[in-house]
Design a protein around this motif. Structure first.
Motif, PDB file in Angstrom:
ATOM      1  N   PHE A  53       0.885  -1.162   0.000  1.00  0.00           N
ATOM      2  CA  PHE A  53       0.000   0.000   0.000  1.00  0.00           C
ATOM      3  C   PHE A  53       0.924   1.213   0.000  1.00  0.00           C
ATOM      4  CE2 PHE A  53      -2.756  -3.284   1.757  1.00  0.00           C
ATOM      5  CZ  PHE A  53      -3.958  -3.034   1.128  1.00  0.00           C
ATOM      6  N   LEU A  54       0.947   1.946  -1.107  1.00  0.00           N
ATOM      7  CA  LEU A  54       1.984   2.956  -1.322  1.00  0.00           C
ATOM      8  C   LEU A  54       1.394   4.347  -1.524  1.00  0.00           C
ATOM      9  CD1 LEU A  54       4.971   3.640  -1.885  1.00  0.00           C
ATOM     10  CD2 LEU A  54       4.579   2.976  -4.277  1.00  0.00           C
ATOM     11  N   ASP A  55       1.738   5.247  -0.599  1.00  0.00           N
ATOM     12  CA  ASP A  55       1.309   6.635  -0.719  1.00  0.00           C
ATOM     13  C   ASP A  55       2.121   7.324  -1.818  1.00  0.00           C
ATOM     14  OD1 ASP A  55       0.029   9.016  -0.250  1.00  0.00           O
ATOM     15  OD2 ASP A  55       1.219   9.542   1.511  1.00  0.00           O
ATOM     16  N   ILE A  56       1.508   8.263  -2.501  1.00  0.00           N
ATOM     17  CA  ILE A  56       2.210   8.991  -3.553  1.00  0.00           C
ATOM     18  C   ILE A  56       3.159  10.031  -2.964  1.00  0.00           C
ATOM     19  CG2 ILE A  56       1.948  10.492  -5.563  1.00  0.00           C
ATOM     20  CD1 ILE A  56       1.043   7.597  -5.979  1.00  0.00           C
ATOM     21  N   HIS A  57       2.667  10.819  -2.035  1.00  0.00           N
ATOM     22  CA  HIS A  57       3.468  11.912  -1.480  1.00  0.00           C
ATOM     23  C   HIS A  57       4.068  11.508  -0.137  1.00  0.00           C
ATOM     24  CE1 HIS A  57       1.969  14.490  -4.635  1.00  0.00           C
ATOM     25  NE2 HIS A  57       0.728  14.150  -4.327  1.00  0.00           N
ATOM     26  N   LEU A  58       5.391  11.422  -0.087  1.00  0.00           N
ATOM     27  CA  LEU A  58       6.104  11.050   1.126  1.00  0.00           C
ATOM     28  C   LEU A  58       7.000  12.199   1.570  1.00  0.00           C
ATOM     29  CD1 LEU A  58       7.052   7.451  -0.041  1.00  0.00           C
ATOM     30  CD2 LEU A  58       5.267   8.059   1.610  1.00  0.00           C
ATOM     31  N   SER A  59       7.487  12.117   2.794  1.00  0.00           N
ATOM     32  CA  SER A  59       8.245  13.226   3.380  1.00  0.00           C
ATOM     33  C   SER A  59       9.537  13.529   2.629  1.00  0.00           C
ATOM     34  CB  SER A  59       8.555  12.927   4.851  1.00  0.00           C
ATOM     35  OG  SER A  59       9.290  11.712   4.956  1.00  0.00           O
ATOM     36  N   ASP A  60      10.168  12.512   2.057  1.00  0.00           N
ATOM     37  CA  ASP A  60      11.451  12.713   1.381  1.00  0.00           C
ATOM     38  C   ASP A  60      11.382  12.435  -0.127  1.00  0.00           C
ATOM     39  OD1 ASP A  60      10.997  10.018   1.678  1.00  0.00           O
ATOM     40  OD2 ASP A  60      13.073   9.505   2.152  1.00  0.00           O
ATOM     41  N   GLY A  61      10.181  12.456  -0.691  1.00  0.00           N
ATOM     42  CA  GLY A  61      10.029  12.198  -2.129  1.00  0.00           C
ATOM     43  C   GLY A  61       8.641  11.677  -2.437  1.00  0.00           C
ATOM     44  N   VAL A  82      -0.878  -1.145  -4.447  1.00  0.00           N
ATOM     45  CA  VAL A  82      -2.114  -0.379  -4.330  1.00  0.00           C
ATOM     46  C   VAL A  82      -1.696   1.042  -3.954  1.00  0.00           C
ATOM     47  CG1 VAL A  82      -4.330  -0.115  -3.185  1.00  0.00           C
ATOM     48  CG2 VAL A  82      -3.397  -2.408  -3.552  1.00  0.00           C
ATOM     49  N   PHE A  83      -1.851   1.963  -4.889  1.00  0.00           N
ATOM     50  CA  PHE A  83      -1.453   3.344  -4.632  1.00  0.00           C
ATOM     51  C   PHE A  83      -2.498   4.059  -3.773  1.00  0.00           C
ATOM     52  CE2 PHE A  83       0.834   2.229  -8.467  1.00  0.00           C
ATOM     53  CZ  PHE A  83       2.094   2.784  -8.238  1.00  0.00           C
ATOM     54  N   ILE A  84      -2.014   4.944  -2.914  1.00  0.00           N
ATOM     55  CA  ILE A  84      -2.891   5.785  -2.095  1.00  0.00           C
ATOM     56  C   ILE A  84      -2.645   7.218  -2.553  1.00  0.00           C
ATOM     57  CG2 ILE A  84      -3.537   6.491   0.232  1.00  0.00           C
ATOM     58  CD1 ILE A  84      -2.149   3.927   1.244  1.00  0.00           C
ATOM     59  N   THR A  85      -3.695   7.888  -3.002  1.00  0.00           N
ATOM     60  CA  THR A  85      -3.492   9.205  -3.600  1.00  0.00           C
ATOM     61  C   THR A  85      -4.635  10.155  -3.300  1.00  0.00           C
ATOM     62  OG1 THR A  85      -3.124  10.371  -5.704  1.00  0.00           O
ATOM     63  CG2 THR A  85      -4.581   8.466  -5.756  1.00  0.00           C
ATOM     64  N   ALA A  86      -4.317  11.447  -3.348  1.00  0.00           N
ATOM     65  CA  ALA A  86      -5.357  12.461  -3.265  1.00  0.00           C
ATOM     66  C   ALA A  86      -6.075  12.485  -4.607  1.00  0.00           C
ATOM     67  CB  ALA A  86      -4.738  13.823  -2.967  1.00  0.00           C
ATOM     68  N   HIS A  87      -7.219  13.140  -4.656  1.00  0.00           N
ATOM     69  CA  HIS A  87      -8.031  13.138  -5.874  1.00  0.00           C
ATOM     70  C   HIS A  87      -7.501  14.164  -6.870  1.00  0.00           C
ATOM     71  CE1 HIS A  87     -11.345  13.155  -8.662  1.00  0.00           C
ATOM     72  NE2 HIS A  87     -11.931  12.189  -7.995  1.00  0.00           N
ATOM     73  N   ALA A  91      -3.845  12.323 -12.235  1.00  0.00           N
ATOM     74  CA  ALA A  91      -3.221  11.152 -11.624  1.00  0.00           C
ATOM     75  C   ALA A  91      -4.186   9.971 -11.623  1.00  0.00           C
ATOM     76  CB  ALA A  91      -2.784  11.474 -10.201  1.00  0.00           C
ATOM     77  N   VAL A  92      -5.434  10.213 -11.273  1.00  0.00           N
ATOM     78  CA  VAL A  92      -6.437   9.150 -11.255  1.00  0.00           C
ATOM     79  C   VAL A  92      -6.595   8.559 -12.653  1.00  0.00           C
ATOM     80  CG1 VAL A  92      -8.899   8.673 -10.979  1.00  0.00           C
ATOM     81  CG2 VAL A  92      -7.693  10.021  -9.258  1.00  0.00           C
ATOM     82  N   LYS A  93      -6.636   9.410 -13.666  1.00  0.00           N
ATOM     83  CA  LYS A  93      -6.774   8.920 -15.035  1.00  0.00           C
ATOM     84  C   LYS A  93      -5.537   8.130 -15.445  1.00  0.00           C
ATOM     85  CE  LYS A  93      -8.490  10.431 -19.524  1.00  0.00           C
ATOM     86  NZ  LYS A  93      -8.984  11.577 -20.317  1.00  0.00           N
ATOM     87  N   ALA A  94      -4.372   8.578 -14.992  1.00  0.00           N
ATOM     88  CA  ALA A  94      -3.126   7.866 -15.304  1.00  0.00           C
ATOM     89  C   ALA A  94      -3.142   6.464 -14.711  1.00  0.00           C
ATOM     90  CB  ALA A  94      -1.927   8.651 -14.775  1.00  0.00           C
ATOM     91  N   PHE A  95      -3.653   6.316 -13.487  1.00  0.00           N
ATOM     92  CA  PHE A  95      -3.756   4.996 -12.874  1.00  0.00           C
ATOM     93  C   PHE A  95      -4.664   4.099 -13.696  1.00  0.00           C
ATOM     94  CE2 PHE A  95      -2.722   7.267  -8.791  1.00  0.00           C
ATOM     95  CZ  PHE A  95      -1.497   6.662  -8.626  1.00  0.00           C
ATOM     96  N   LYS A  96      -5.794   4.630 -14.144  1.00  0.00           N
ATOM     97  CA  LYS A  96      -6.749   3.831 -14.912  1.00  0.00           C
ATOM     98  C   LYS A  96      -6.154   3.388 -16.245  1.00  0.00           C
ATOM     99  CE  LYS A  96     -10.943   5.781 -12.865  1.00  0.00           C
ATOM    100  NZ  LYS A  96     -12.197   6.535 -13.108  1.00  0.00           N
ATOM    101  N   PHE A 102      -5.663   1.618  -7.194  1.00  0.00           N
ATOM    102  CA  PHE A 102      -5.455   2.787  -6.337  1.00  0.00           C
ATOM    103  C   PHE A 102      -6.692   3.033  -5.480  1.00  0.00           C
ATOM    104  CE2 PHE A 102      -7.648   4.357 -10.039  1.00  0.00           C
ATOM    105  CZ  PHE A 102      -8.492   5.347  -9.568  1.00  0.00           C
ATOM    106  N   ILE A 103      -6.464   3.705  -4.351  1.00  0.00           N
ATOM    107  CA  ILE A 103      -7.559   4.153  -3.502  1.00  0.00           C
ATOM    108  C   ILE A 103      -7.312   5.620  -3.173  1.00  0.00           C
ATOM    109  CG2 ILE A 103      -8.246   1.951  -2.493  1.00  0.00           C
ATOM    110  CD1 ILE A 103      -6.423   2.394  -0.194  1.00  0.00           C
ATOM    111  N   LEU A 104      -8.400   6.356  -3.041  1.00  0.00           N
ATOM    112  CA  LEU A 104      -8.301   7.794  -2.825  1.00  0.00           C
ATOM    113  C   LEU A 104      -8.369   8.155  -1.347  1.00  0.00           C
ATOM    114  CD1 LEU A 104     -10.719   9.002  -5.657  1.00  0.00           C
ATOM    115  CD2 LEU A 104      -8.225   9.080  -5.692  1.00  0.00           C
ATOM    116  N   LYS A 105      -7.686   9.243  -1.010  1.00  0.00           N
ATOM    117  CA  LYS A 105      -7.806   9.821   0.328  1.00  0.00           C
ATOM    118  C   LYS A 105      -8.959  10.822   0.324  1.00  0.00           C
ATOM    119  CE  LYS A 105      -2.833   9.829   1.418  1.00  0.00           C
ATOM    120  NZ  LYS A 105      -1.693  10.687   1.807  1.00  0.00           N
TER     121      LYS A 105
END
Length: 253
Positions: A53-61, A82-87, A91-96, A102-105
């Motif tokens: 389960f991988l967040d897109i935006h992390l503290s160091d990248g 499974v990406f975790i991303t803001a809406h 980006a959502v279209k790129a995942f599709k 992916f799942i949205l925050k």
């Protein structure tokens, strides 16, 4: 039991995701957590999880930095991501378009349950980076007009040029792709999902069961209820409610 790790710099989100997973499934075992690119790479290499389960935006990248590192080191990946991303629309279209999960925050429980179903269907086989490369390519562009699409079938993931797709046909909850110089490809997604993805790229839903690429339209026949002839010489019926719009689109071509 499916092993998984969570990579997100928000501790509260990690705790919330663990609680939701515990509520909706007994088949996923969280064996590790990480909060940055650096610790995420270490966790993946050490624990070799089946799911990340991988967040897109992390503290160091970004989570993409992790993928780039894994690609450079291994060339392939054994984990289902499974990406975790803001809406973010692009980006959502790129995942599709990349056939990636992916799942949205904030995390919607129903959306998470759909991801859990997909996770349980994963294969233990090593996966290529082709569709991840496509994601990275599309994410960097930050545009909606994607040139390629990844289609996930029972035997793997295949990349095609969007411009080569002649038409799509609904087969219940499945969609069959008809592609130039290729045999038909059956995908376990509804036609509506692809209509939302492709309408802005020259495709038009002319019937409940048919989505066509206007670039491959050969003829519009008004008799016999109205139908079109496509470049592959198939006759596709036109719904009465779609005739006026289709005629307008044809005039604009």
């Amino acid at each position: 039991m499916i092993t998984a790790i969570l990579i997100d710099d928000d501790k509260h989100l990690r705790e919330g995701l663990k609680a939701l997973l515990a509520r909706y499934t007994n088949d996923i075992n969280i064996i590790g957590e990480a909060e940055s690119v650096k610790t995420g790479i270490v966790a993946i290499e050490k624990l070799q999880p089946q799911v990340i389960f991988l967040d897109i935006h992390l503290s160091d990248g970004t989570g993409f930095d992790i993928l780039e590192r894994l690609k450079k080191t291994n060339g392939k990946i054994a984990s289902h991501i499974v990406f975790i991303t803001a809406h973010e629309k692009y980006a959502v279209k790129a995942f599709k378009f990349s056939a990636l999960d992916f799942i949205l925050k904030p995390i919607d429980p129903e959306e998470l349950q759909h991801s859990i179903v997909k996770i349980k269907e994963i294969s233990s086989s090593i996966k290529s980076f082709d569709h991840i490369d496509l994601l990275l390519e599309n994410i960097r562009k930050k545009v909606d007009n994607f040139k390629r699409i990844a289609l996930s079938t029972s035997d793997g993931i295949h990349l095609f040029e969007v411009a080569d797709i002649i038409r799509l046909e609904a087969k219940g909850n499945y969609t069959e792709f008809f592609i130039k110089n290729h045999k038909p490809v059956l995908i376990s997604k509804t036609l509506k999902e692809y209509e939302e993805m492709l309408t802005e790229q020259g495709f038009e839903r002319i019937h409940q069961s048919h989505l066509i690429n206007l670039s491959f339209l050969k003829s519009y026949i008004k008799t016999d209820g109205g139908y079109v002839i496509m470049a592959d010489n198939t006759n596709i019926p036109i719904a009465q409610s779609k005739r006026e719009k289709l005629q307008e689109l044809i005039k604009a071509l």
